[in-house]
Design an enzyme around this catalytic site. Structure first.
Site, short mmCIF file in Angstrom:
data_model
loop_
_atom_site.label_atom_id
_atom_site.label_comp_id
_atom_site.label_asym_id
_atom_site.label_seq_id
_atom_site.Cartn_x
_atom_site.Cartn_y
_atom_site.Cartn_z
N ASP A 63 0.88 -1.17 0.00
CA ASP A 63 0.00 0.00 0.00
C ASP A 63 0.92 1.22 0.00
O ASP A 63 1.61 1.48 0.99
CB ASP A 63 -0.88 -0.03 1.25
CG ASP A 63 -1.77 1.20 1.38
OD1 ASP A 63 -1.62 2.15 0.58
OD2 ASP A 63 -2.59 1.23 2.31
N VAL A 64 0.94 1.96 -1.10
CA VAL A 64 1.92 3.05 -1.23
C VAL A 64 1.69 4.16 -0.21
O VAL A 64 2.60 4.95 0.06
CB VAL A 64 1.97 3.63 -2.66
CG1 VAL A 64 2.44 2.59 -3.65
CG2 VAL A 64 0.64 4.25 -3.07
N TYR A 157 -10.27 14.49 -5.77
CA TYR A 157 -9.42 13.85 -6.78
C TYR A 157 -8.70 14.90 -7.62
O TYR A 157 -7.49 14.82 -7.84
CB TYR A 157 -10.26 12.95 -7.68
CG TYR A 157 -9.46 12.34 -8.82
CD1 TYR A 157 -8.64 11.24 -8.58
CD2 TYR A 157 -9.51 12.86 -10.11
CE1 TYR A 157 -7.89 10.67 -9.61
CE2 TYR A 157 -8.77 12.30 -11.14
CZ TYR A 157 -7.96 11.22 -10.89
OH TYR A 157 -7.21 10.67 -11.90
#
Length: 245
Positions: A63-64, A157
């Site tokens: 999971d970055v 986003y």
């Protein structure tokens, strides 16, 4: 340019642009580490596709948004292949929230999108930086025209992608002269994000100057070209069929 025995980490490499990039670079001789968080089956399929034509690849989960997991991933890749020559920061998530519905934007949406889309790219760049510097390597960050226009699948986003473009410029400064850092900003791309939204996609295409949207392979080709360009850093390259004209 030949990528023979060059080690490339592609985050979010199991699907869409990441998968297309992993396949293209492997076809050109790269050893590819295909990172994934939840798309384990897709990442394994990407690795198998690479191995079928004689390429070298591994799937590796991280999971970055977790710096600890990223550091462990980088150590694993370096132990296996000796170094990392190139990084394609592609892992990204979104939430579909109407732009005008500010009340629907939760704390969780802000935190999740910035954790993956912005901090995740920084975590990977920082952990890979010593190896990239040693080999005079390069990073490509995958942004979006949402970060330029302010419009997208949700307000957080679009803002996160604007931050990706800013991160690209800051990393280009911070890692110069040894590492080049460039961003690509795609418009609409025919990936699984459009599943169930085909009518919206067709409506969008009618308003684009080139009357089409991009295939993931086209974005991958630009990423490969950018990695090969020794004179470019700190730039954000738009690839959008004229959407932002």
């Amino acid at each position: 340019m030949s990528y023979h025995n060059k080690v490339v980490l592609v985050t979010g490499g199991g699907t869409g642009i990441g998968r297309a990039t992993a396949l293209l670079l492997a076809e050109r001789g790269a050893i590819v580490a295909v990172n994934y968080s939840r798309s384990a089956a897709e990442a394994e399929e990407t690795v198998q596709a690479i191995q079928q034509f004689g390429g070298q690849a591994i799937a590796i989960r991280a999971d970055v948004s977790s710096n600890e997991e990223v550091v462990t991933m980088i150590k694993h890749i370096v132990k296996r292949f000796g170094t990392i020559d190139y990084l394609v920061n592609n892992a990204s998530i979104t939430r579909y929230i109407a732009m005008e519905d500010l009340d629907a934007v939760t704390e969780e949406a802000w935190d999740d999108l910035f954790a993956v889309n912005v901090k995740g790219m920084f975590n990977c760049a920082r952990a890979a930086a010593p190896y990239l510097k040693a080999g005079k390597g390069a990073i490509v960050n995958v942004g979006s025209i949402a970060g330029m226009t302010g419009k997208g699948s949700s307000l957080p986003y679009a803002v996160s992608k604007a931050a990706v473009h800013g991160l690209t410029k800051s990393l280009a400064q911070a890692l110069a002269p040894d590492v080049r850092v460039t961003g690509v900003a795609p418009g609409a791309v025919n990936t699984r994000w459009w599943a169930g939204k085909e009518e919206q996609m067709r409506a969008l295409i009618r308003h684009l100057p080139l009357d089409r949207i991009s295939a993931p392979e086209e974005i991958a080709a630009l990423i490969a070209a950018v990695l090969e360009q020794p004179s470019m850093t700190g730039q954000i390259l738009t690839i959008d069929n004229g959407q932002t004209l």
